[in-house]
Design a protein around this motif. Structure first.
Motif, PDB file in Angstrom:
ATOM      1  N   SER A  30       0.827  -1.213   0.000  1.00 32.39           N
ATOM      2  CA  SER A  30       0.000   0.000   0.000  1.00 32.39           C
ATOM      3  C   SER A  30       0.862   1.264   0.000  1.00 32.39           C
ATOM      4  O   SER A  30       2.022   1.255   0.425  1.00 32.39           O
ATOM      5  CB  SER A  30      -0.945   0.011   1.207  1.00 32.39           C
ATOM      6  N   SER A 180     -10.628  -3.428  -2.673  1.00 31.28           N
ATOM      7  CA  SER A 180     -10.061  -3.496  -4.019  1.00 31.28           C
ATOM      8  C   SER A 180     -10.637  -4.721  -4.715  1.00 31.28           C
ATOM      9  O   SER A 180     -10.688  -5.808  -4.134  1.00 31.28           O
ATOM     10  CB  SER A 180      -8.536  -3.619  -3.926  1.00 31.28           C
ATOM     11  N   THR A 181     -11.060  -4.550  -5.977  1.00 28.98           N
ATOM     12  CA  THR A 181     -11.675  -5.672  -6.698  1.00 28.98           C
ATOM     13  C   THR A 181     -10.656  -6.786  -6.958  1.00 28.98           C
ATOM     14  O   THR A 181     -11.017  -7.870  -7.381  1.00 28.98           O
ATOM     15  CB  THR A 181     -12.273  -5.184  -8.037  1.00 28.98           C
ATOM     16  N   GLU A 182      -9.374  -6.481  -6.702  1.00 34.32           N
ATOM     17  CA  GLU A 182      -8.339  -7.514  -6.908  1.00 34.32           C
ATOM     18  C   GLU A 182      -7.998  -8.257  -5.616  1.00 34.32           C
ATOM     19  O   GLU A 182      -7.201  -9.197  -5.630  1.00 34.32           O
ATOM     20  CB  GLU A 182      -7.072  -6.866  -7.465  1.00 34.32           C
ATOM     21  N   ASN A 183      -8.575  -7.818  -4.498  1.00 29.74           N
ATOM     22  CA  ASN A 183      -8.237  -8.422  -3.199  1.00 29.74           C
ATOM     23  C   ASN A 183      -9.150  -9.634  -2.936  1.00 29.74           C
ATOM     24  O   ASN A 183     -10.075  -9.586  -2.141  1.00 29.74           O
ATOM     25  CB  ASN A 183      -8.379  -7.375  -2.088  1.00 29.74           C
ATOM     26  N   LYS A 184      -8.841 -10.728  -3.653  1.00 28.68           N
ATOM     27  CA  LYS A 184      -9.708 -11.917  -3.606  1.00 28.68           C
ATOM     28  C   LYS A 184      -9.837 -12.471  -2.178  1.00 28.68           C
ATOM     29  O   LYS A 184     -10.912 -12.888  -1.752  1.00 28.68           O
ATOM     30  CB  LYS A 184      -9.141 -12.987  -4.547  1.00 28.68           C
ATOM     31  N   GLN A 185      -8.725 -12.440  -1.457  1.00 28.38           N
ATOM     32  CA  GLN A 185      -8.700 -12.966  -0.081  1.00 28.38           C
ATOM     33  C   GLN A 185      -9.761 -12.255   0.776  1.00 28.38           C
ATOM     34  O   GLN A 185     -10.567 -12.892   1.457  1.00 28.38           O
ATOM     35  CB  GLN A 185      -7.311 -12.720   0.500  1.00 28.38           C
ATOM     36  N   LYS A 197     -21.929  -7.894  -2.937  1.00 27.25           N
ATOM     37  CA  LYS A 197     -21.387  -6.857  -3.816  1.00 27.25           C
ATOM     38  C   LYS A 197     -22.509  -5.946  -4.302  1.00 27.25           C
ATOM     39  O   LYS A 197     -23.612  -6.422  -4.580  1.00 27.25           O
ATOM     40  CB  LYS A 197     -20.719  -7.515  -5.036  1.00 27.25           C
ATOM     41  N   GLY A 206     -16.185  -2.419  -6.184  1.00 26.13           N
ATOM     42  CA  GLY A 206     -15.571  -2.712  -4.889  1.00 26.13           C
ATOM     43  C   GLY A 206     -16.456  -2.419  -3.692  1.00 26.13           C
ATOM     44  O   GLY A 206     -16.056  -2.677  -2.561  1.00 26.13           O
TER      45      GLY A 206
END
Ligand code: COA
Length: 216
Positions: A30, A180-185, A197, A206
């Protein structure tokens, strides 16, 4: 189960160095992390002592801070931090110019600069008019993180459930957060806790919400 040994309590100013340590480990990429531990500590200090209506929670396991969660209604979470620490942050960037090579950091810096310029402009004269009806407010999850060394052991869930209890006690019917749409965890974690969502024009940017009226 490890969560049986995890204690949730309110976070205090004395916990902030440990909070910064967990932040650095949980969010290694970050923009705030790039600024260093003291900047991170100052950010959470602002969340704790600023004019917010929040709840700051700590999860402790074996006398160590396992994780933290800042929830509630925050007024100028980022702008207040930037304003209050502008000289510290300016010196930090000037003495660490290589930070400017980090594209994420540059993007955040540009946003921060716009915010500070907006804050420094004189406010237009107040017009007395009937304010529009206030939209029903949601109790937000602003930040949650668990030390990677103890992730997957239930601390995150205990923190979210404690924040949810506080929201219910304060008569909120809805909770919201942005991820974040990439933070799958994190997305999988929230969905497991029955968050859903929010799509706008069929696109998910997000935002996630949880209704406190539903039985879940
Ligand atoms: C997201 C995070 C807070 C979860 O905390 P955690 O302590 O690891 O999560 P828990 O162990 O309490 O898991 C709670 C539930 O979510 C599920 N879960 C957690 N991580 C998951 C994953 N990656 N995939 C699928 N399910 C997951 C668990 O299986 C558990 O389900 P259960 O209740 O049925 O057993 C933690 O992974 C973290 O700090 N991540 C980095 C920081 C971050 O991204 N924060 C969110 C920013 S918006």
């Amino acid at each position: 189960m490890a969560s049986a040994e995890t204690i949730i309590r309110e976070l205090t100013v004395n916990d902030l160095t440990a909070v910064a340590t967990v932040h650095l480990a949980a969010f290694p990429k970050s923009a705030l992390t790039a600024l260093g531990k003291e900047a991170v500590r100052r950010y959470y200090e602002w969340l704790l002592v600023g004019p917010h209506d929040g709840a700051a929670l700590a999860a402790f396991s074996e006398n160590q801070l396992a994780g933290f969660c800042f929830s509630g209604i925050f007024r100028g979470a980022m702008s207040g931090f930037l304003n209050r620490n502008r000289f510290y942050l300016m010196v930090r960037v000037m003495t660490h110019p290589w930070l400017l090579f980090n594209p994420l950091f540059r993007d955040r810096l540009a946003t921060g600069w716009r915010v500070l310029r907006r804050l420094s402009k004189p406010k237009p004269a107040q017009v007395t008019a009937t304010p529009p009806p206030a939209a029903p407010r949601a109790f937000g999850i602003l930040a949650i993180a668990v030390n990677p060394a103890v992730q997957g052991k239930g601390a995150g869930k205990l923190l979210m459930l404690a924040a949810e209890r506080i929201a219910r006690q304060r008569n909120f019917e809805l909770m919201d957060l942005s991820v974040s749409t990439e933070n799958k965890q994190a997305i999988d974690f929230y969905e497991r806790l029955h968050w859903r969502k929010v799509l706008k024009n069929g696109v998910w940017a997000g935002e996630m919400i949880k209704s406190l009226n539903e039985n879940n």
